[in-house]
Motif scaffolding. Structure first.
Motif, PDB file in Angstrom:
ATOM      1  N   ALA A   1      -5.225   0.161  -1.936  1.00  0.00           N
ATOM      2  CA  ALA A   1      -5.008   1.232  -2.940  1.00  0.00           C
ATOM      3  C   ALA A   1      -5.059   2.640  -2.611  1.00  0.00           C
ATOM      4  CB  ALA A   1      -6.376   0.928  -4.015  1.00  0.00           C
ATOM      5  N   ALA A   2      -5.728   3.219  -1.881  1.00  0.00           N
ATOM      6  CA  ALA A   2      -5.415   4.517  -1.101  1.00  0.00           C
ATOM      7  C   ALA A   2      -4.281   4.846  -0.635  1.00  0.00           C
ATOM      8  CB  ALA A   2      -6.695   4.506  -0.191  1.00  0.00           C
TER       9      ALA A   2
ATOM     10  N   ARG B 268      -9.387   3.450   4.919  1.00  0.00           N
ATOM     11  CA  ARG B 268      -8.454   3.423   3.817  1.00  0.00           C
ATOM     12  C   ARG B 268      -8.086   1.969   3.530  1.00  0.00           C
ATOM     13  NH1 ARG B 268      -8.826   8.372   1.330  1.00  0.00           N
ATOM     14  NH2 ARG B 268      -8.537  10.015   2.864  1.00  0.00           N
ATOM     15  N   ASP B 269      -7.794   1.774   2.393  1.00  0.00           N
ATOM     16  CA  ASP B 269      -7.223   0.454   1.957  1.00  0.00           C
ATOM     17  C   ASP B 269      -6.075   0.521   1.105  1.00  0.00           C
ATOM     18  OD1 ASP B 269      -7.959   1.305  -0.469  1.00  0.00           O
ATOM     19  OD2 ASP B 269      -9.651   0.341  -0.902  1.00  0.00           O
TER      20      ASP B 269
ATOM     21  N   TRP C  10      -5.974  11.392   7.791  1.00  0.00           N
ATOM     22  CA  TRP C  10      -6.349  10.508   6.758  1.00  0.00           C
ATOM     23  C   TRP C  10      -6.930   9.136   6.788  1.00  0.00           C
ATOM     24  CZ3 TRP C  10      -3.860   5.960   4.752  1.00  0.00           C
ATOM     25  CH2 TRP C  10      -4.059   5.849   3.423  1.00  0.00           C
TER      26      TRP C  10
ATOM     27  N   VAL D 174      -1.424   5.648  -3.452  1.00  0.00           N
ATOM     28  CA  VAL D 174      -1.569   6.798  -3.746  1.00  0.00           C
ATOM     29  C   VAL D 174      -0.860   7.645  -2.836  1.00  0.00           C
ATOM     30  CG1 VAL D 174      -3.298   8.721  -4.700  1.00  0.00           C
ATOM     31  CG2 VAL D 174      -3.683   6.361  -5.517  1.00  0.00           C
ATOM     32  N   PHE D 175      -1.572   7.476  -1.739  1.00  0.00           N
ATOM     33  CA  PHE D 175      -1.139   8.584  -0.520  1.00  0.00           C
ATOM     34  C   PHE D 175       0.473   8.632  -0.563  1.00  0.00           C
ATOM     35  CE2 PHE D 175       0.810   8.589   3.691  1.00  0.00           C
ATOM     36  CZ  PHE D 175      -0.046   9.778   4.286  1.00  0.00           C
TER      37      PHE D 175
ATOM     38  N   ARG E  21     -10.702   9.378   6.969  1.00  0.00           N
ATOM     39  CA  ARG E  21     -11.189  10.244   5.905  1.00  0.00           C
ATOM     40  C   ARG E  21     -11.767  11.552   6.562  1.00  0.00           C
ATOM     41  NH1 ARG E  21     -12.225   8.269   0.920  1.00  0.00           N
ATOM     42  NH2 ARG E  21     -11.587   5.847   0.815  1.00  0.00           N
TER      43      ARG E  21
END
Length: 431
Positions: free
Chosen positions: A273-274, A270-271, A216, A277-278, A219
């Motif tokens: 915000a991601a 990833r940041d 993850w 959600v995760f 990506r």
């Protein structure tokens, strides 16, 4: 970086009679979660009800005969693995494999148990890992890591600060040393010696979580070369192909996930915000990554691996048909990713050979047939090309590395002082 709460299920995509794709979870993992609850004095009926599952599932899932195991919190003797209660199945393995529950409801079951126990390890670790520990680690990793190597080091250092772990370390080959096998490998090694884990659910999920979270971060799925477990081969071992899509070694010296060293150079993409959600969707969404790769290389490697050891290895034309592309298109896709069918076939054959020889449960002649070689001499030549030694010499060296009979697959990745450990260890942590 792992806990059975986050990404602990063996998730598969199954096509039902309606033609719709549904996500479901093996009954083995449902039983493991319910057993963890029961061993901590939590009533399973209300848990199932809150997850939207029939309370009758508790009776079916826990239909096992158990010999009492040591009470939770009892420390094993130094140098020994925790005692485990033997399992005697009342139902056939095939029936168990067929019984499944929806993934969303299983995820809710795990979340309810997290909250009930305030433990992301759901009672399987040596000490509780309070709810929120994984999220804090993930923030540390996402906000401060340039590449996967740094991310894994940070995660290992983070968890070394907590008594319950889970403890793991990144192992790379030592600079300046060369050997025939393993020079292009990296390993995530996990210390599960303190787990109270009779169904091996904690060990399975610890490796699974770390692997899926690593993918993850960058990506894309990290293709595994093999997975090694300290525990013996379980009766649900065939489910491991769905979990990991790679050869699995049981009775190994250490529990570990082995992958391409080059993957460590992948940037973290990833940041915050991601991550938000995760974490909101955990534990379900990370397990949806069971497509064995977003690349042609990953899909081909998985399909070849699934054909072994039953065989035969699918031809390029057969692979193209399964992937719904022409053989020419598949060849171009692999070339664009810097590889070929022949190279991937040899890599998968090699990894299966290493896994089988490490286990020591099969003759070299039989192994050569399993891998699709016309005769043992052809297998000997290929193995020497892969590793620089004969299969028998490799097997003998592997046995010599571990007095228990299980090889130490990292022996060549260590300097004279010990493992090339990328993360510091807390006092008392096993090397």
């Amino acid at each position: 970086m792992s806990d059975p709460g986050h990404l602990v299920m063996e998730l598969s995509i199954r096509r039902e009679a309606t033609g719709m794709l549904t996500r479901s979870v093996s009954a083995h993992h449902v039983r493991a979660v319910l057993l963890a609850a029961e061993r901590r004095g939590v009533a399973t009926g209300p848990l199932l009800a809150r997850a939207g599952l029939s309370p009758a599932l508790a009776e079916a899932a826990l239909k096992e005969e158990w010999t009492p195991a040591p009470a939770p919190g009892t420390a094993p003797a130094p140098g020994t693995a925790p005692a485990q209660a033997p399992v005697t199945a009342q139902a056939p393995v095939a029936a168990e494999s067929a019984a499944r529950v929806p993934a969303e409801q299983f995820g809710q079951l795990v979340r309810v148990l997290w909250a009930t126990l305030d433990d992301e390890l759901i009672g399987l670790g040596g000490a509780p890992s309070k709810v929120g520990t994984f999220a804090t680690m993930a923030h540390v990793v996402v906000h401060g890591s340039r590449d996967l190597r740094e991310a894994l080091r940070r995660a290992g250092t983070f968890y070394s600060l907590f008594p319950g772990g889970p403890r793991f370390r990144l192992v790379e080959p030592v600079a300046g040393l060369a050997w025939a096998d393993g020079v292009d490998e990296a390993r995530m090694e996990f210390d599960v010696s303190g787990y109270d884990d009779p169904l091996h659910f904690g060990a399975e999920s610890t490796v699974l979580v770390a692997h899926r979270f690593a993918g993850w971060l960058v990506r894309r799925r990290i293709g595994l070369r093999r997975v090694e477990f300290v525990h013996p081969e379980p009766r649900h071992a065939r489910e491991y192909a769905l979990l990991f899509g790679a050869p699995c070694v049981f009775g190994a010296a250490r529990t570990a996930a082995v992958f391409d060293r080059a993957d460590l150079d992948e940037p973290v993409l990833r940041d915050a915000a991601a991550l938000k959600v995760f974490l909101r969707r955990a534990p379900v969404d990370v397990l949806v990554g069971a497509d064995y790769g977003s690349t042609a290389t990953g899909r081909v490697r998985h399909l070849i691996g699934r054909s072994l050891p039953a065989g035969p290895v699918p031809t390029p034309e057969e692979l193209a048909g399964r992937l719904s592309v022409s053989p020419q298109t598949l060849r171009r896709q692999l070339a664009a990713e810097g590889t070929t069918y022949q190279r991937l076939r040899d890599q998968v054959r090699r990894d299966h050979a290493l896994a089988e020889l490490t286990g020591g449960r099969i003759s070299i002649e039989r192994l050569s047939r399993r891998l699709g070689f016309s005769e043992p001499s052809a297998f000997h030549r290929a193995f020497r090309r892969w590793t620089g030694e004969t299969p028998r010499a490799y097997q003998a060296r592997a046995r010599a590395r571990d007095p228990r009979g299980a090889p130490d697959p990292t022996a060549r990745a260590r300097d004279p002082r010990g493992a090339a450990d990328a993360t510091p260890r807390a006092p008392g942590q096993q090397p």
